[in-house]
Design a protein around this motif. Sequence first.
Motif, short mmCIF file in Angstrom:
data_model
loop_
_atom_site.label_atom_id
_atom_site.label_comp_id
_atom_site.label_asym_id
_atom_site.label_seq_id
_atom_site.Cartn_x
_atom_site.Cartn_y
_atom_site.Cartn_z
N GLY A 10 0.79 -1.23 0.10
CA GLY A 10 -0.10 -0.06 0.04
C GLY A 10 0.97 1.12 -0.03
N GLU A 43 -2.28 1.21 5.54
CA GLU A 43 -3.51 1.86 5.86
C GLU A 43 -4.52 1.17 5.66
OE1 GLU A 43 -4.15 5.34 3.28
OE2 GLU A 43 -3.17 4.37 1.41
N HIS A 44 -4.74 0.07 4.61
CA HIS A 44 -5.84 -0.50 4.30
C HIS A 44 -6.12 -1.72 5.13
CE1 HIS A 44 -2.73 -2.36 1.90
NE2 HIS A 44 -2.99 -3.48 2.05
N ASN A 45 -5.01 -2.21 5.80
CA ASN A 45 -5.31 -3.21 6.75
C ASN A 45 -6.15 -3.03 8.03
OD1 ASN A 45 -5.18 -5.78 8.12
ND2 ASN A 45 -2.83 -5.72 7.94
N THR A 46 -7.45 -3.03 7.86
CA THR A 46 -8.30 -2.61 8.64
C THR A 46 -8.42 -3.49 9.91
OG1 THR A 46 -9.80 -1.57 7.30
CG2 THR A 46 -10.95 -1.88 9.27
#
Length: 245
Positions: A97, A217-220
């Motif tokens: 990311g 950032e996208h690894n919620t």
Amino acid sequence: MDPVYEVEQRCADAWPAQVDERLGEWRLRAAGGFTGRANSALTCGDPGMPVSEALLRVETFARRNGISPAAHVVRDAKHENAVAAAGWVVNEDHPGGAESGVLTGPLTGFHSPPVDGVEVSDVPTPGWWELAAQAVPTAAQRHVLASGSGSGFGSVTRDGEVVAAVRGAVVGDLLHIARLAVRPDHRRGGLARGLLAGLAEWGAKNGATRCALQVAEHNTPAWRLYTSLGCAEHHRYRYWVPLGT
């Protein structure tokens, strides 16, 4: 010392590249392409020359070590505009990311119901390698993950198989956490929390009082897990590359 600089330096020490050369306060790192962190220039601090000239040195270093040029730049750092002015752009295609957050927190927040089979050892087992990296690690993987002092390799074993793994490295009072993985058929059972609690206990015994980790950032799910354990965002960074690469 600037707190962002301090955390970034400790994280770099916990994640040793095969080649780590200083350029003023910058660190030019290479490790056979294994992870962005170990194959980019950490641009915290003063390189001792104009940023544009320092980035040319980064490109030369990358060519010499057979990797693509990349700069690890803290978001909103004072030299971020100079990196852009030199013709570099944020690497939107980076596998992890374009942007990552650095989370920190006290080890006292790492509590979990007891989990059987948690172990933290000084040497990674074949099962740990298989889950956390690959069954037959490369020389770069062995160096980055297993060559530094103060490293601990956490695992949970079920019926002779490693079903959860994590790596920790203590640098001063900081426990750096990375490579957390749980086999898909063993998720949602509390293994990650139990393993992290065991790693935090190991870290405390080795002098750590706080932790740091990097999360895309996208690894919620990872953000939710670590914030529930008392961690909070400290700062963010992005990888920049020369335009056209």
